[in-house]
Design a protein around this motif. Structure first.
Motif, PDB file in Angstrom:
ATOM      1  N   TYR A  10      42.998  44.888  35.110  1.00 33.72           N
ATOM      2  CA  TYR A  10      43.255  44.927  36.552  1.00 33.72           C
ATOM      3  C   TYR A  10      42.030  45.023  37.459  1.00 33.72           C
ATOM      4  N   ASN A  23      46.087  45.300  41.339  1.00 35.37           N
ATOM      5  CA  ASN A  23      47.406  45.404  40.725  1.00 35.37           C
ATOM      6  C   ASN A  23      48.053  44.043  40.452  1.00 35.37           C
ATOM      7  N   GLY A  39      47.136  41.706  37.623  1.00 34.21           N
ATOM      8  CA  GLY A  39      46.282  41.535  36.455  1.00 34.21           C
ATOM      9  C   GLY A  39      45.537  40.215  36.370  1.00 34.21           C
TER      10      GLY A  39
END
Length: 180
Positions: free
Chosen positions: A26, A123, A125
């Motif tokens: 992330y 957030n 990925g």
């Protein structure tokens, strides 16, 4: 023009969920000691804090936020002010655009998130290939909180995210300020 869109409380206790695996998936800059974000899945609210009364997910002013926090243990918790860039639109009724003059804030940086504040910076990925192509360009522009210091960089990265994750587009730059 940058304008306050709301307030929140966030935990500053080290988050053990930021493991090496999570950082690899992330983050573009994996050496940051702690991650800050408008996204509550990334930078958590303290346990026991009620949800804000408005659909935007932020408290309209500090007094309502502190009243809602009530007797919540505030050790390891900070108040934050979240801003967004607007084009000369009037401030929504009941929202204090600047906070009382006596309050002082430290600028943490700009996050990039969708209108529900899902962070495209921390957030959504990255595949190994995406990280390999994006990190050399964008990681040097990120500060110690994995946020942009420069609003132009944040807005440019929002355009990257619009193409990379179109199901969450459009993405916006949000400023995060921590109450002293």
């Amino acid at each position: 023009m940058e304008e306050t869109i709301g307030y929140d409380l966030r935990s500053i206790v080290p988050d053990p969920s930021w493991t090496v695996d999570r950082r690899t998936r992330y983050l573009l800059r994996r050496d940051v000691p702690s991650v800050r974000s408008v996204d509550t899945w990334v930078w958590e609210r303290p346990p026991g804090l009620p949800r804000p009364p408005v659909p935007e997910g932020l408290w309209p002013n500090l007094s309502e936020l502190f009243a809602a926090a009530g007797t919540l243990d505030r050790a390891g918790v900070v108040a934050v002010r979240v801003t967004a860039f607007v084009e000369d639109e009037p401030t929504p009724e009941g929202l204090d655009p600047t906070g009382p003059a006596v309050e002082r804030y430290d600028f943490l940086g700009y996050d990039v998130a969708d209108d529900g504040r899902l962070s495209g910076l921390t957030n959504c990925g990255y595949t190994p290939e995406e990280a390999a192509s994006l990190a050399p360009v964008w990681a040097p522009r990120l500060n110690e909180w994995h946020l942009f210091d420069n609003p132009d960089d944040a807005e440019a990265y929002a355009e990257v995210m619009d193409k990379r994750v179109p199901e969450h587009a459009p993405f916006y730059a949000y400023g995060i300020y921590q109450l002293r």
